[in-house]
Design an enzyme around this catalytic site. Structure first.
Site, PDB file in Angstrom:
ATOM      1  N   TYR A 146      50.039  19.354 104.211  1.00 45.78           N
ATOM      2  CA  TYR A 146      50.681  18.054 103.957  1.00 45.78           C
ATOM      3  C   TYR A 146      51.671  18.217 102.814  1.00 45.78           C
ATOM      4  O   TYR A 146      51.368  18.832 101.798  1.00 45.78           O
ATOM      5  CB  TYR A 146      49.615  17.020 103.578  1.00 45.78           C
ATOM      6  CG  TYR A 146      50.195  15.665 103.220  1.00 45.78           C
ATOM      7  CD1 TYR A 146      50.831  14.884 104.179  1.00 45.78           C
ATOM      8  CD2 TYR A 146      50.104  15.178 101.916  1.00 45.78           C
ATOM      9  CE1 TYR A 146      51.360  13.638 103.852  1.00 45.78           C
ATOM     10  CE2 TYR A 146      50.629  13.930 101.582  1.00 45.78           C
ATOM     11  CZ  TYR A 146      51.262  13.169 102.549  1.00 45.78           C
ATOM     12  OH  TYR A 146      51.783  11.938 102.217  1.00 45.78           O
ATOM     13  N   ASP A 241      54.090  24.647  97.912  1.00 43.84           N
ATOM     14  CA  ASP A 241      53.829  23.260  97.540  1.00 43.84           C
ATOM     15  C   ASP A 241      52.515  23.238  96.766  1.00 43.84           C
ATOM     16  O   ASP A 241      51.429  23.314  97.335  1.00 43.84           O
ATOM     17  CB  ASP A 241      53.745  22.380  98.794  1.00 43.84           C
ATOM     18  CG  ASP A 241      53.514  20.911  98.449  1.00 43.84           C
ATOM     19  OD1 ASP A 241      53.279  20.608  97.251  1.00 43.84           O
ATOM     20  OD2 ASP A 241      53.554  20.080  99.371  1.00 43.84           O
ATOM     21  N   LYS A 269      50.891  15.349  90.896  1.00 46.23           N
ATOM     22  CA  LYS A 269      49.485  15.100  90.535  1.00 46.23           C
ATOM     23  C   LYS A 269      49.158  15.509  89.083  1.00 46.23           C
ATOM     24  O   LYS A 269      49.457  14.745  88.184  1.00 46.23           O
ATOM     25  CB  LYS A 269      48.562  15.725  91.575  1.00 46.23           C
ATOM     26  CG  LYS A 269      48.836  15.062  92.951  1.00 46.23           C
ATOM     27  CD  LYS A 269      47.831  15.308  94.046  1.00 46.23           C
ATOM     28  CE  LYS A 269      48.143  14.412  95.235  1.00 46.23           C
ATOM     29  NZ  LYS A 269      48.494  15.068  96.463  1.00 46.23           N
TER      30      LYS A 269
HETATM   31  C1  LIG Z   1      49.770  14.725  97.324  1.00 45.80           C
HETATM   32  C2  LIG Z   1      50.619  15.783  97.903  1.00 45.80           C
HETATM   33  C3  LIG Z   1      51.991  15.592  98.147  1.00 45.80           C
HETATM   34  C4  LIG Z   1      52.662  14.254  97.994  1.00 45.80           C
HETATM   35  O1  LIG Z   1      52.665  13.829  96.685  1.00 45.80           O
HETATM   36  P1  LIG Z   1      52.867  12.249  96.418  1.00 45.80           P
HETATM   37  O2  LIG Z   1      52.900  12.166  94.924  1.00 45.80           O
HETATM   38  O3  LIG Z   1      51.714  11.566  97.057  1.00 45.80           O
HETATM   39  O4  LIG Z   1      54.168  11.872  97.024  1.00 45.80           O
HETATM   40  C5  LIG Z   1      52.741  16.663  98.571  1.00 45.80           C
HETATM   41  N1  LIG Z   1      52.176  17.868  98.764  1.00 45.80           N
HETATM   42  C6  LIG Z   1      50.876  18.096  98.550  1.00 45.80           C
HETATM   43  C7  LIG Z   1      50.318  19.458  98.749  1.00 45.80           C
HETATM   44  C8  LIG Z   1      50.051  17.050  98.133  1.00 45.80           C
HETATM   45  O5  LIG Z   1      48.733  17.266  97.984  1.00 45.80           O
END
Ligand SMILES: *Cc1c(COP(=O)(O)O)cnc(C)c1O
Length: 426
Positions: A146, A241, A269
């Site tokens: 994701y 990511d 995060k």
């Molecule tokens: C949470 C998440 C996102 C998206 O971040 P948001 O702050 O919710 O837009 C993208 N990549 C990964 C791996 C994530 O866990």
């Protein structure tokens, strides 16, 4: 157990008349575990308190950012001080310099980053930068990873080995999803085929180096190294990511753990310590292609907001001391041992991140397609019992649980007892 939920229920009923599904983000709607969402009113340490006065040990931690636990004194103090100085300036300010240094010190040899407001924005920026820098348009992603709700990455695999993406959401044009290719995690043959066919058109490959949004699906170092070799040989960029994994397993990125140096890293995060902060990091050679120096445009009114960055600075300073990571490893190991000993239960765990897998059917998955429907059913069947026992776990079998600096052995043992009780009844 009689756990009152009148206020949460009433608020949710009202919310559904005001907001789609009553929520600001879909997974909060509790649709995959049933029942209605809880309205939380306060967080303190390892606990969340809801509007009905119930207390829960929080294993969601705002989906990952609250690695220090709720209302950590150092973070609160930093945020309060920053807020008194003004909520937003729309100018440069010293917190940007401090947080950029704190982040980049963990990501050598990277020497540049751009602040954005969310993980989604970080990914959107990284992909645009990769396309701008390479002059190519195709993007490779992996099923089960994701990357936020970026159009180009709201894509699922079509049929066949190395497939052209189909839109996973209405509103994403074929023309956008069609420039994204999707392969399964860990599938080296598919990877080789994609690069053989499209390698020279690929702007980038993006993945969560430790996929944690469809269960916890660790990949082998060999797979990640293969991806690095193929991207390098084809002049494509590799984007890690790390919105979840960054600063999660030590004061560094996941690349250090798996021996792979990506070209760009996206963060979010933890680096905001509970407030909205995202970032893209990389070399000056790449990042300086962003405006104002380069031709790739990106901007944000709230990017690098001083109060948000103050929370990030306080969080990273605390993490840099190192003790939090050993605490999370010790507690995580206890979760792993405890849950594994429960008949019918298994768990995948790295540091303070755990994924309960409530079946002995089949191997522990390393890709989405291997996840057993039975494990999902058991999780759902257990969920209300966990709430009644004062345990707040992710309201979806596909999401991972988190531990914080303020969780203790007692909290972990309550989790183990709760899962044990649920498995006895399930
Ligand atoms: C949470 C998440 C996102 C998206 O971040 P948001 O702050 O919710 O837009 C993208 N990549 C990964 C791996 C994530 O866990």
């Amino acid at each position: 157990m009689s756990r009152s939920a009148d206020r949460s229920r009433a608020l949710f009923e009202k919310a559904q008349t005001l907001m789609p599904g009553g929520v600001s983000s879909p997974v909060r709607a509790f649709r995959s575990v049933g029942g209605h969402p809880l309205y939380m009113s306060r967080g303190e340490g390892a606990y969340l308190f809801d509007e009905d006065g119930n207390r829960y040990i929080d294993f969601v931690l705002a989906w990952g950012p609250m690695i220090l636990g709720h209302a950590h004194p150092a973070v609160l103090e930093a945020v309060t001080r920053a807020a008194k100085d003004g909520l937003a300036f729309g100018t440069t300010h010293r917190h940007e310099v401090e947080l950029a240094e704190l982040i980049l010190s963990a990501y050598a040899p990277f020497d540049r980053l751009r602040f954005v407001v969310s993980g989604t924005e970080a990914v959107a920026t990284a992909v645009r930068l990769a396309r701008g820098a390479t002059g190519r348009s195709l993007v490779l992603k992996f099923e089960g990873c994701y990357h936020g709700h970026v159009d180009a990455l709201m894509v699922k695999a079509g049929s066949g080995l190395a497939t052209q993406g189909l839109p996973e959401s209405a509103g994403v044009p074929q023309g956008v999803s069609g420039s994204t290719l999707v392969v399964e995690l860990g599938d080296v043959a598919a990877l080789e085929q994609v690069f053989a066919t499209h390698g020279k058109e690929l702007a980038c490959a993006i993945l969560e180096p430790l996929p944690a949004n469809n269960g916890l699906l660790p990949q082998t170092d060999a797979f990640l190294q293969k991806l690095r070799a193929l991207t390098q040989a084809n002049g494509s960029l590799l984007i890690f990511d790390e919105v979840i994994s960054g600063f999660r397993y030590g004061y560094h990125g996941y690349g250090k753990r798996c021996g792979v140096q990506p070209d760009l890293v996206t963060l979010g995060k933890i680096i905001g310590g509970g407030l909205p902060v995202g970032a893209v990091a990389g070399s000056g050679k790449l990042l300086d292609q962003l405006a104002p120096l380069g031709k790739v445009y990106q901007a944000g009114t709230m990017a690098g907001n001083p109060v948000c960055l103050a929370a990030g600075i306080a969080t990273l300073k605390e993490l840099k001391k190192g003790q939090v990571y050993s605490h999370l490893e010790t507690l995580g190991a206890r979760v792993e041992k405890g849950l594994s000993a429960i008949p019918g239960a298994r768990v995948r765990r790295l540091g303070g991140v755990f994924w309960p897998y409530l079946t002995h059917e089949g191997p522990l998955p390393t890709r989405t397609s291997e996840v057993s429907a039975l494990a999902v059913t058991k999780y759902k069947a257990s969920y209300q019992g966990w709430l009644d026992a004062g345990l707040y776990l992710p309201p979806s079998a596909w999401e991972v649980g988190f531990l914080s600096a303020q969780h203790t052995v007692e909290h972990v043992d309550a989790l183990i007892a709760g899962v044990k009780a649920a498995m006895a009844h399930a």
